[in-house]
Design a protein around this motif. Structure first.
Motif, PDB file in Angstrom:
ATOM      1  N   ALA A   1       2.015  -2.960  -2.082  1.00 52.43           N
ATOM      2  CA  ALA A   1       2.647  -1.737  -2.575  1.00 52.43           C
ATOM      3  C   ALA A   1       4.057  -1.598  -2.009  1.00 52.43           C
ATOM      4  CB  ALA A   1       1.799  -0.527  -2.198  1.00 52.43           C
ATOM      5  N   TYR A   2       4.235  -1.923  -0.735  1.00 52.62           N
ATOM      6  CA  TYR A   2       5.542  -1.816  -0.089  1.00 52.62           C
ATOM      7  C   TYR A   2       6.568  -2.716  -0.780  1.00 52.62           C
ATOM      8  CZ  TYR A   2       9.178  -2.077   3.477  1.00 52.62           C
ATOM      9  OH  TYR A   2      10.391  -2.050   4.131  1.00 52.62           O
ATOM     10  N   TYR A   3       6.142  -3.925  -1.167  1.00 51.42           N
ATOM     11  CA  TYR A   3       7.053  -4.860  -1.823  1.00 51.42           C
ATOM     12  C   TYR A   3       7.067  -4.692  -3.346  1.00 51.42           C
ATOM     13  CZ  TYR A   3       7.994  -7.329   2.507  1.00 51.42           C
ATOM     14  OH  TYR A   3       8.417  -7.652   3.778  1.00 51.42           O
TER      15      TYR A   3
ATOM     16  N   LEU B   1       0.822   2.990  -8.318  1.00 52.87           N
ATOM     17  CA  LEU B   1       0.099   4.254  -8.173  1.00 52.87           C
ATOM     18  C   LEU B   1      -0.911   4.422  -9.302  1.00 52.87           C
ATOM     19  CD1 LEU B   1       2.993   6.736  -7.281  1.00 52.87           C
ATOM     20  CD2 LEU B   1       1.401   5.612  -5.722  1.00 52.87           C
ATOM     21  N   TRP B   2      -0.497   4.101 -10.503  1.00 55.40           N
ATOM     22  CA  TRP B   2      -1.382   4.222 -11.657  1.00 55.40           C
ATOM     23  C   TRP B   2      -2.580   3.282 -11.521  1.00 55.40           C
ATOM     24  CZ3 TRP B   2      -3.012   7.269 -15.147  1.00 55.40           C
ATOM     25  CH2 TRP B   2      -3.659   6.801 -16.293  1.00 55.40           C
ATOM     26  N   LEU B   3      -2.336   2.061 -11.089  1.00 53.59           N
ATOM     27  CA  LEU B   3      -3.431   1.101 -10.887  1.00 53.59           C
ATOM     28  C   LEU B   3      -4.418   1.611  -9.842  1.00 53.59           C
ATOM     29  CD1 LEU B   3      -1.455  -2.277 -10.874  1.00 53.59           C
ATOM     30  CD2 LEU B   3      -3.250  -1.633 -12.508  1.00 53.59           C
ATOM     31  N   MET B   4      -3.900   2.174  -8.759  1.00 54.41           N
ATOM     32  CA  MET B   4      -4.779   2.708  -7.720  1.00 54.41           C
ATOM     33  C   MET B   4      -5.635   3.845  -8.266  1.00 54.41           C
ATOM     34  SD  MET B   4      -2.092   2.584  -4.509  1.00 54.41           S
ATOM     35  CE  MET B   4      -3.090   3.650  -3.476  1.00 54.41           C
ATOM     36  N   LEU B   5      -5.037   4.709  -9.038  1.00 52.48           N
ATOM     37  CA  LEU B   5      -5.793   5.813  -9.632  1.00 52.48           C
ATOM     38  C   LEU B   5      -6.862   5.290 -10.589  1.00 52.48           C
ATOM     39  CD1 LEU B   5      -2.801   8.236 -10.274  1.00 52.48           C
ATOM     40  CD2 LEU B   5      -4.724   8.659  -8.703  1.00 52.48           C
TER      41      LEU B   5
ATOM     42  N   GLY C   1      -0.081   4.476  -1.099  1.00 54.48           N
ATOM     43  CA  GLY C   1       0.523   5.427  -2.017  1.00 54.48           C
ATOM     44  C   GLY C   1       1.968   5.728  -1.666  1.00 54.48           C
ATOM     45  N   VAL C   2       2.217   5.946  -0.380  1.00 55.64           N
ATOM     46  CA  VAL C   2       3.581   6.196   0.078  1.00 55.64           C
ATOM     47  C   VAL C   2       4.413   4.917   0.002  1.00 55.64           C
ATOM     48  CG1 VAL C   2       5.003   6.874   2.047  1.00 55.64           C
ATOM     49  CG2 VAL C   2       2.889   8.105   1.560  1.00 55.64           C
ATOM     50  N   ALA C   3       3.794   3.797   0.373  1.00 50.54           N
ATOM     51  CA  ALA C   3       4.511   2.515   0.352  1.00 50.54           C
ATOM     52  C   ALA C   3       5.011   2.174  -1.050  1.00 50.54           C
ATOM     53  CB  ALA C   3       3.608   1.401   0.867  1.00 50.54           C
ATOM     54  N   ALA C   4       4.217   2.521  -2.069  1.00 51.56           N
ATOM     55  CA  ALA C   4       4.603   2.223  -3.448  1.00 51.56           C
ATOM     56  C   ALA C   4       5.842   2.999  -3.872  1.00 51.56           C
ATOM     57  CB  ALA C   4       3.444   2.533  -4.398  1.00 51.56           C
TER      58      ALA C   4
END
Length: 260
Positions: free
Chosen positions: A115-117, A160-164, A146-149
């Protein structure tokens, strides 16, 4: 890891994994004292993961290499994360690695680092192969996925959408606060519409302080609590004044806060 192996062995492993010379690696392993072979195998595995040498990775697993479940700060896991290689993760999953079984105080976990990258393909693969976004956590700076994204090297609303889509409940995530602070309305609306906790009010202080008009107006419209005070007793109106955006100050006043 592998400190008892000696400098010459370390140098040979580095050279042979860099060049992808599996036969040389196998010969080295075979010629090593059997008591040192597990340590050598773990060292080879870590170097192969970091250099994305897939054939060598398959071989170490065939020789019995495993990462103990529940590992913390394991060098092999660190190197796999640092490689940022989809092919590496595919190889590890194929060989039975539990994606939820390992964490790092440095990188957090594979999902947080992807997510960070902004590496959407790795994030998608990890989620599709069972990594639980609700169990992911950040490293030394607590930059959860979530924040890293949003605040990482390459912001990605798609992650974020994929995580949800894969069951992320947001919990006590500060992702919506980060979205508001950054003025990322697409992310903020996505997170709020999917259940972001507006009682996690600490973000108000930051958003008002930075004079972020649109996020403040949006959160007001969603019923966020304007009466939050930080640990020093400072109100959102105080923060809005510090931010210097008169429109934000007026919005907060209109929401029911008297002048101070």
């Amino acid at each position: 890891m592998g400190s008892s192996l000696g400098r010459h062995v370390h140098e040979k492993v580095e050279t042979d994994t860099t060049s992808g010379d599996l036969q040389a690696i196998r010969d080295l392993h075979q010629s090593t004292d059997s008591k040192k072979q597990p340590s050598l195998l773990a060292h080879i595995a870590a170097r192969a993961a970091g250099k994305a040498q897939l054939e060598i990775l398959d071989w170490v697993f065939s020789e019995g290499f495993r990462v103990a479940p529940g590992s913390l700060n394991n060098e092999f896991y660190h190197q796999a994360c640092y490689a940022q290689s989809l092919a590496v993760w595919k190889t590890l999953v194929k060989n039975g690695l539990d994606l939820n079984g390992h964490h790092s105080e440095v990188v957090g976990d594979a999902l947080s680092l992807a997510a960070y990258y902004g590496n959407v393909e790795i994030a998608r693969f990890l989620l599709e192969n069972g990594q639980d976004p609700n169990e992911a956590w950040g490293g030394y700076d607590d930059l959860e996925p979530g924040v890293a994204a949003l605040a990482g090297k390459k912001p990605s609303v798609e992650i974020l959408w994929l995580m949800l889509q894969h069951g992320w409940r947001q919990g006590r995530s500060a992702a919506h606060i980060a979205a508001a602070e950054l003025g990322n309305m697409e992310a903020l609306e996505l997170l709020v519409e999917h259940g972001a906790d507006l009682e996690e009010a600490s973000g108000w202080w930051t958003n008002s302080y930075k004079g972020q008009r649109e996020p403040v107006m949006y959160l007001l419209g969603k019923g966020a609590n304007v009466h939050f005070r930080d640990e020093m007793g400072r109100s959102i109106l105080w923060a809005a004044k510090q931010g210097g955006n008169e429109e934000v100050v007026e919005l907060v006043k209109l929401a029911g806060l008297e002048d101070e």
